[in-house]
Design an enzyme around this catalytic site. Sequence first.
Site, PDB file in Angstrom:
ATOM      1  N   ASP A 299       0.840  -1.203   0.000  1.00  0.00           N
ATOM      2  CA  ASP A 299       0.000   0.000   0.000  1.00  0.00           C
ATOM      3  C   ASP A 299       0.874   1.252   0.000  1.00  0.00           C
ATOM      4  O   ASP A 299       0.529   2.260  -0.626  1.00  0.00           O
ATOM      5  CB  ASP A 299      -0.907   0.007   1.239  1.00  0.00           C
TER       6      ASP A 299
ATOM      7  N   GLU B 260      -5.056   9.693   4.789  1.00  0.00           N
ATOM      8  CA  GLU B 260      -5.401  10.580   5.900  1.00  0.00           C
ATOM      9  C   GLU B 260      -4.381  11.685   6.085  1.00  0.00           C
ATOM     10  O   GLU B 260      -3.301  11.663   5.477  1.00  0.00           O
ATOM     11  CB  GLU B 260      -5.505   9.810   7.234  1.00  0.00           C
TER      12      GLU B 260
HETATM   13  P1  NAD Z   1       3.624   1.278   5.161  1.00  0.00           P
HETATM   14  O1  NAD Z   1       3.563   1.190   3.697  1.00  0.00           O
HETATM   15  O2  NAD Z   1       4.464   0.360   5.923  1.00  0.00           O
HETATM   16  O3  NAD Z   1       2.124   1.205   5.707  1.00  0.00           O
HETATM   17  C1  NAD Z   1       1.877   0.890   6.997  1.00  0.00           C
HETATM   18  C2  NAD Z   1       0.783  -0.188   7.010  1.00  0.00           C
HETATM   19  O4  NAD Z   1      -0.443   0.449   6.699  1.00  0.00           O
HETATM   20  C3  NAD Z   1       0.980  -1.319   6.006  1.00  0.00           C
HETATM   21  O5  NAD Z   1       0.676  -2.537   6.638  1.00  0.00           O
HETATM   22  C4  NAD Z   1      -0.041  -1.003   4.913  1.00  0.00           C
HETATM   23  O6  NAD Z   1      -0.546  -2.145   4.223  1.00  0.00           O
HETATM   24  C5  NAD Z   1      -1.137  -0.372   5.751  1.00  0.00           C
HETATM   25  N1  NAD Z   1      -2.023   0.492   4.984  1.00  0.00           N
HETATM   26  C6  NAD Z   1      -1.723   1.582   4.252  1.00  0.00           C
HETATM   27  N2  NAD Z   1      -2.832   2.080   3.698  1.00  0.00           N
HETATM   28  C7  NAD Z   1      -3.857   1.286   4.094  1.00  0.00           C
HETATM   29  C8  NAD Z   1      -5.250   1.305   3.885  1.00  0.00           C
HETATM   30  N3  NAD Z   1      -5.824   2.258   3.172  1.00  0.00           N
HETATM   31  N4  NAD Z   1      -5.989   0.335   4.475  1.00  0.00           N
HETATM   32  C9  NAD Z   1      -5.433  -0.619   5.239  1.00  0.00           C
HETATM   33  N5  NAD Z   1      -4.123  -0.682   5.489  1.00  0.00           N
HETATM   34  C10 NAD Z   1      -3.355   0.265   4.927  1.00  0.00           C
HETATM   35  O7  NAD Z   1       4.063   2.698   5.663  1.00  0.00           O
HETATM   36  P2  NAD Z   1       3.927   4.090   4.982  1.00  0.00           P
HETATM   37  O8  NAD Z   1       4.360   4.077   3.593  1.00  0.00           O
HETATM   38  O9  NAD Z   1       4.554   5.058   5.905  1.00  0.00           O
HETATM   39  O10 NAD Z   1       2.350   4.243   4.994  1.00  0.00           O
HETATM   40  C11 NAD Z   1       1.751   5.343   5.523  1.00  0.00           C
HETATM   41  C12 NAD Z   1       0.456   4.899   6.109  1.00  0.00           C
HETATM   42  O11 NAD Z   1       0.720   4.158   7.285  1.00  0.00           O
HETATM   43  C13 NAD Z   1      -0.366   6.066   6.548  1.00  0.00           C
HETATM   44  O12 NAD Z   1      -1.179   6.576   5.519  1.00  0.00           O
HETATM   45  C14 NAD Z   1      -1.148   5.505   7.710  1.00  0.00           C
HETATM   46  O13 NAD Z   1      -2.468   5.155   7.347  1.00  0.00           O
HETATM   47  C15 NAD Z   1      -0.411   4.254   8.106  1.00  0.00           C
HETATM   48  N6  NAD Z   1      -0.077   4.369   9.510  1.00  0.00           N
HETATM   49  C16 NAD Z   1      -0.693   3.525  10.364  1.00  0.00           C
HETATM   50  C17 NAD Z   1      -0.460   3.620  11.733  1.00  0.00           C
HETATM   51  C18 NAD Z   1      -1.183   2.671  12.636  1.00  0.00           C
HETATM   52  O14 NAD Z   1      -1.940   1.821  12.144  1.00  0.00           O
HETATM   53  N7  NAD Z   1      -0.993   2.813  13.953  1.00  0.00           N
HETATM   54  C19 NAD Z   1       0.399   4.598  12.239  1.00  0.00           C
HETATM   55  C20 NAD Z   1       1.015   5.446  11.331  1.00  0.00           C
HETATM   56  C21 NAD Z   1       0.755   5.328   9.961  1.00  0.00           C
END
Ligand code: NAD
Length: 266
Positions: free
Chosen positions: A45, A123
């Site tokens: 993603d 987001e």
């Molecule tokens: P990344 O690519 O490692 O993503 C982090 C995780 O979020 C991965 O497992 C990915 O599959 C999942 N993810 C991303 N978009 C998703 C969606 N729309 N639905 C379900 N899962 C989804 O790390 P990155 O490149 O820094 O991704 C940024 C995203 O990470 C942010 O947009 C945010 O949504 C997510 N994030 C999640 C958390 C949390 O769950 N506590 C905290 C910070 C950021």
Amino acid sequence: MKFTIQSRNDDLSNDLMDKAKAYLTGFGLLFDEEEPDIVLSIGGDGTLLHAFHKYRHRLENTAFVGIHTGHLGFYADWKPAEIEKLVISLAHKKFNVIEYPLLEVKINYRNEEDSLLYLALNESSVKSPDVTLVMDVELNDSHFERFRGDGLCISTPSGSTAYNKALGGAILHPSLPSMQLTEMASINNRVFRTVGSPLVLPGHHKCVLIPVNGPDFMVTVDHLQLLHKDVKSIEYRVAEERVRFARFRPFPFWKRVRDSFIENDG
Ligand code: NAD
């Protein structure tokens, strides 16, 4: 039809990228990094989020497809073994385009006429760099609450399964043009009070955050994180722009939710 490929840059994703590029050019499609009609994202993603931001200036003319080389993704929902099927469908233009809502983020600064405008696929979150975040939340130009806590997150429907979900937000179907506001560890006691529940706002509503205890904030837009100084306000609304995904076979959203969070039937 013109295409480009965004890889996560690991060996598996790069191998698959070379294979897809050879297949697609063999079918007569043109490789064009500047003005692609189709962006094939290979990785996870996160790779698709990068591809979205790279081509956000031409969302009307570009459709995205995601292949996952790790676990099943929400945007990256094709398996590497399906690459040939995917390439043949692409070459024969056998796909539909579906559109998902996006979030518009406008950051206004105290001393400048300028403001910065972003689009988020997942987001935007706001945190204070070193102290408790204190911000007034305005909904449609009326004061709603004074928030104190770790931060606030505003997500799109397709982003509702990402950070929003970890914050206790609801999962929203991406056919709903809306945005969701969730709290991060709000301070709630006899003195300070917030609503304490996620809010889902429709497409014609506006949410504005106004700083109370300081002008500097860490603002994220998907994977991008920046310190913004001298912030006057941050405005959120459902964007007019939409993101387009090429769909080659039915994979209903609730099935993706089940496969990702409950049980993957394969
Ligand atoms: P990344 O690519 O490692 O993503 C982090 C995780 O979020 C991965 O497992 C990915 O599959 C999942 N993810 C991303 N978009 C998703 C969606 N729309 N639905 C379900 N899962 C989804 O790390 P990155 O490149 O820094 O991704 C940024 C995203 O990470 C942010 O947009 C945010 O949504 C997510 N994030 C999640 C958390 C949390 O769950 N506590 C905290 C910070 C950021």
